[in-house]
Design a protein around this motif. Structure first.
Motif, PDB file in Angstrom:
ATOM      1  N   THR A  86      52.786 -58.071 -74.809  1.00  0.00           N
ATOM      2  CA  THR A  86      53.666 -58.774 -74.352  1.00  0.00           C
ATOM      3  C   THR A  86      53.855 -60.196 -74.709  1.00  0.00           C
ATOM      4  OG1 THR A  86      52.288 -59.275 -72.425  1.00  0.00           O
ATOM      5  CG2 THR A  86      53.847 -57.522 -72.218  1.00  0.00           C
ATOM      6  N   SER A  87      54.893 -60.851 -74.520  1.00  0.00           N
ATOM      7  CA  SER A  87      55.099 -62.358 -75.049  1.00  0.00           C
ATOM      8  C   SER A  87      54.805 -63.345 -73.725  1.00  0.00           C
ATOM      9  CB  SER A  87      56.620 -62.611 -75.617  1.00  0.00           C
ATOM     10  OG  SER A  87      57.429 -62.622 -74.421  1.00  0.00           O
ATOM     11  N   PHE A  88      54.763 -64.641 -74.114  1.00  0.00           N
ATOM     12  CA  PHE A  88      54.642 -65.512 -72.976  1.00  0.00           C
ATOM     13  C   PHE A  88      55.743 -65.483 -71.955  1.00  0.00           C
ATOM     14  CE2 PHE A  88      54.961 -69.724 -70.900  1.00  0.00           C
ATOM     15  CZ  PHE A  88      53.703 -69.702 -70.666  1.00  0.00           C
ATOM     16  N   THR A  89      56.807 -65.449 -72.644  1.00  0.00           N
ATOM     17  CA  THR A  89      58.250 -65.378 -72.006  1.00  0.00           C
ATOM     18  C   THR A  89      58.516 -64.154 -70.928  1.00  0.00           C
ATOM     19  OG1 THR A  89      59.354 -66.519 -73.646  1.00  0.00           O
ATOM     20  CG2 THR A  89      60.690 -65.467 -72.094  1.00  0.00           C
ATOM     21  N   ARG A 132      53.170 -75.197 -80.062  1.00  0.00           N
ATOM     22  CA  ARG A 132      53.999 -75.360 -78.849  1.00  0.00           C
ATOM     23  C   ARG A 132      53.025 -75.520 -77.608  1.00  0.00           C
ATOM     24  NH1 ARG A 132      57.848 -69.810 -78.814  1.00  0.00           N
ATOM     25  NH2 ARG A 132      56.081 -68.757 -79.395  1.00  0.00           N
ATOM     26  N   ARG A 134      53.045 -74.061 -74.180  1.00  0.00           N
ATOM     27  CA  ARG A 134      53.718 -73.052 -73.358  1.00  0.00           C
ATOM     28  C   ARG A 134      53.331 -73.594 -71.920  1.00  0.00           C
ATOM     29  NH1 ARG A 134      55.388 -68.905 -76.685  1.00  0.00           N
ATOM     30  NH2 ARG A 134      56.936 -68.961 -74.999  1.00  0.00           N
ATOM     31  N   THR A 163      62.464 -71.145 -77.008  1.00  0.00           N
ATOM     32  CA  THR A 163      62.614 -69.915 -76.057  1.00  0.00           C
ATOM     33  C   THR A 163      61.705 -68.829 -76.502  1.00  0.00           C
ATOM     34  OG1 THR A 163      64.335 -69.083 -77.292  1.00  0.00           O
ATOM     35  CG2 THR A 163      65.032 -70.572 -75.395  1.00  0.00           C
ATOM     36  N   SER A 164      62.196 -67.721 -76.994  1.00  0.00           N
ATOM     37  CA  SER A 164      61.143 -66.513 -77.217  1.00  0.00           C
ATOM     38  C   SER A 164      61.295 -66.150 -78.638  1.00  0.00           C
ATOM     39  CB  SER A 164      61.477 -65.363 -76.261  1.00  0.00           C
ATOM     40  OG  SER A 164      60.833 -64.352 -76.866  1.00  0.00           O
ATOM     41  N   TYR A 166      59.419 -63.708 -79.816  1.00  0.00           N
ATOM     42  CA  TYR A 166      59.514 -62.049 -79.703  1.00  0.00           C
ATOM     43  C   TYR A 166      60.759 -61.682 -79.908  1.00  0.00           C
ATOM     44  CZ  TYR A 166      54.472 -61.627 -79.933  1.00  0.00           C
ATOM     45  OH  TYR A 166      52.878 -61.359 -80.069  1.00  0.00           O
ATOM     46  N   LYS A 167      61.676 -62.257 -78.666  1.00  0.00           N
ATOM     47  CA  LYS A 167      62.874 -61.824 -78.493  1.00  0.00           C
ATOM     48  C   LYS A 167      63.707 -61.917 -79.735  1.00  0.00           C
ATOM     49  CE  LYS A 167      65.209 -62.521 -74.124  1.00  0.00           C
ATOM     50  NZ  LYS A 167      65.578 -63.638 -73.267  1.00  0.00           N
ATOM     51  N   GLN A 182      43.021 -58.985 -80.327  1.00  0.00           N
ATOM     52  CA  GLN A 182      42.770 -60.374 -79.655  1.00  0.00           C
ATOM     53  C   GLN A 182      41.496 -60.552 -79.452  1.00  0.00           C
ATOM     54  OE1 GLN A 182      46.483 -61.210 -77.213  1.00  0.00           O
ATOM     55  NE2 GLN A 182      45.175 -61.622 -75.641  1.00  0.00           N
ATOM     56  N   ILE A 208      42.152 -68.110 -77.647  1.00  0.00           N
ATOM     57  CA  ILE A 208      42.402 -66.554 -77.905  1.00  0.00           C
ATOM     58  C   ILE A 208      43.013 -66.451 -79.136  1.00  0.00           C
ATOM     59  CG2 ILE A 208      43.870 -64.959 -77.189  1.00  0.00           C
ATOM     60  CD1 ILE A 208      44.077 -66.134 -74.439  1.00  0.00           C
ATOM     61  N   ARG A 210      45.119 -64.215 -81.352  1.00  0.00           N
ATOM     62  CA  ARG A 210      45.807 -62.715 -81.589  1.00  0.00           C
ATOM     63  C   ARG A 210      46.537 -62.609 -83.022  1.00  0.00           C
ATOM     64  NH1 ARG A 210      50.840 -61.094 -77.864  1.00  0.00           N
ATOM     65  NH2 ARG A 210      49.466 -61.136 -76.304  1.00  0.00           N
ATOM     66  N   GLU A 221      52.046 -62.137 -87.421  1.00  0.00           N
ATOM     67  CA  GLU A 221      51.886 -63.401 -86.890  1.00  0.00           C
ATOM     68  C   GLU A 221      50.135 -63.533 -86.686  1.00  0.00           C
ATOM     69  OE1 GLU A 221      52.973 -64.590 -82.995  1.00  0.00           O
ATOM     70  OE2 GLU A 221      52.061 -62.805 -82.172  1.00  0.00           O
ATOM     71  N   SER A 225      45.565 -69.803 -79.884  1.00  0.00           N
ATOM     72  CA  SER A 225      45.818 -70.359 -78.516  1.00  0.00           C
ATOM     73  C   SER A 225      44.568 -71.106 -77.647  1.00  0.00           C
ATOM     74  CB  SER A 225      46.690 -69.593 -77.658  1.00  0.00           C
ATOM     75  OG  SER A 225      47.260 -68.453 -78.350  1.00  0.00           O
ATOM     76  N   TYR A 227      43.952 -71.851 -73.847  1.00  0.00           N
ATOM     77  CA  TYR A 227      44.390 -71.390 -72.596  1.00  0.00           C
ATOM     78  C   TYR A 227      43.638 -72.265 -71.390  1.00  0.00           C
ATOM     79  CZ  TYR A 227      47.875 -67.861 -73.482  1.00  0.00           C
ATOM     80  OH  TYR A 227      49.035 -67.399 -73.944  1.00  0.00           O
TER      81      TYR A 227
HETATM   82  C1  16G Z   1      52.099 -64.883 -76.336  1.00  0.00           C
HETATM   83  C2  16G Z   1      51.293 -64.441 -77.457  1.00  0.00           C
HETATM   84  C3  16G Z   1      51.640 -65.118 -79.031  1.00  0.00           C
HETATM   85  C4  16G Z   1      52.990 -64.883 -79.016  1.00  0.00           C
HETATM   86  C5  16G Z   1      53.995 -65.251 -77.915  1.00  0.00           C
HETATM   87  C6  16G Z   1      55.380 -64.922 -77.972  1.00  0.00           C
HETATM   88  C7  16G Z   1      49.095 -64.422 -76.600  1.00  0.00           C
HETATM   89  C8  16G Z   1      47.317 -64.908 -76.564  1.00  0.00           C
HETATM   90  N1  16G Z   1      49.700 -64.974 -77.368  1.00  0.00           N
HETATM   91  O1  16G Z   1      51.678 -66.245 -75.946  1.00  0.00           O
HETATM   92  O2  16G Z   1      50.872 -64.598 -79.906  1.00  0.00           O
HETATM   93  O3  16G Z   1      53.397 -65.494 -80.098  1.00  0.00           O
HETATM   94  O4  16G Z   1      53.465 -64.546 -76.801  1.00  0.00           O
HETATM   95  O5  16G Z   1      55.987 -65.551 -76.784  1.00  0.00           O
HETATM   96  O6  16G Z   1      49.148 -63.925 -75.844  1.00  0.00           O
HETATM   97  P1  16G Z   1      57.331 -65.829 -76.869  1.00  0.00           P
HETATM   98  O7  16G Z   1      58.310 -64.523 -77.323  1.00  0.00           O
HETATM   99  O8  16G Z   1      57.636 -66.340 -75.440  1.00  0.00           O
HETATM  100  O9  16G Z   1      57.741 -66.919 -77.855  1.00  0.00           O
END
Ligand code: 16G
Length: 240
Positions: A86-89, A132, A134, A163-164, A166-167, A182, A208, A210, A221, A225, A227
């Motif tokens: 999953t992503s941070f968002t 970034r 977060r 923002t995101s 991954y989105k 990870q 971490i 990843r 990617e 990170s 934390y």
């Molecule tokens: C998480 C992931 C990171 C990824 C990010 C995308 C870990 C340690 N890291 O933070 O690899 O790039 O999510 O997040 O879990 P975003 O879509 O909110 O930008």
């Protein structure tokens, strides 16, 4: 109350009692704890015993002390399952928290040999270097350094990674994020991490790394990170 006949040490009973009050929300983050004297009188135990319990809870991150002011209930840690990619968002939204990012750096640089190797590209090929902070509900949780091949992902901008990421990858750039590895290890905050994460230099953190891949095992990617260890814990479930 406290059971003096119990084989459980008195300080341990106090620890469990305070933990329960925190877990059940009777004591909330930011609340002031009773003083050692008040606890001692309330439970008819020695101040030493109270101190032992409070020290244990402070070391475990449930409480924090401010010199000359008192002892307070800390924000509780976020428990992050390590089962899905999953992503941070997504993680923060799933908890009802508001995710945001503060961009420290966004540029295209030539890949170093180690990043090139991990991304399976040639050394000095262009990569996005994205740094970034977060945040969840405006509180800094992690500092992320992300490297992505600029030849693979086109059109990434500072606005997008605010923002995101991954989105954008999955909706706009039509790539399919597939799996990741990870590595988590403990460390302590250096000056820069301390400043960005709003903690003291030397404070324990979790590093971490990843490495994320697309469907055809193509590296997508590399993220390193840091934390806050007082705000995060990770959960793995295991089958046997
Ligand atoms: C998480 C992931 C990171 C990824 C990010 C995308 C870990 C340690 N890291 O933070 O690899 O790039 O999510 O997040 O879990 P975003 O879509 O909110 O930008």
């Amino acid at each position: 109350m406290i059971d003096k006949a119990s084989p459980l040490p008195l300080y341990h009973q106090i620890v469990e009692k305070i933990k329960k009050q925190i877990e059940q929300g009777e004591l909330k983050p930011g609340d002031t704890l009773l003083s050692e004297r008040e606890y001692a009188e309330k439970y008819e135990i020695s101040r030493m015993t109270v101190r032992q319990a409070i020290t244990q809870l402070t070391n475990a991150g449930y409480l924090y002390r401010l010199k000359g002011v008192g002892t307070f209930v800390a924000e509780q840690k976020i428990e992050q399952p390590l089962s899905g990619l999953t992503s941070f968002t997504e993680d923060m939204e799933a908890r009802g928290m508001k995710p945001s990012s503060k961009i420290i750096n966004f540029e295209i640089i030539p890949a170093s040999s180690s990043i090139a190797k991990e991304l399976n590209i040639k050394e000095y090929s262009p990569v996005y270097e994205i740094k970034r902070i977060r945040l969840a509900d405006n509180e800094p949780m992690a500092l992320e350094n992300t490297y992505i091949s600029a030849n693979l992902v086109k059109g990434l901008t500072e606005e997008i990674v605010e923002t995101s990421l991954y989105k954008y990858i999955e909706s706009d750039s039509k790539l399919t994020i597939h799996h990741a590895t990870q590595i988590i290890e403990s460390s302590i905050a250096n000056k820069q991490e301390a400043e960005y994460l709003n903690i003291k230099k030397g404070f324990p953190i979790l590093l971490i790394q990843r490495n994320t891949f697309l469907k055809d095992n193509q590296p997508f990617e590399v993220v390193r990170s840091s934390y806050r260890s007082d705000r995060y814990k990770f959960m793995i479930s295991m089958d046997r």
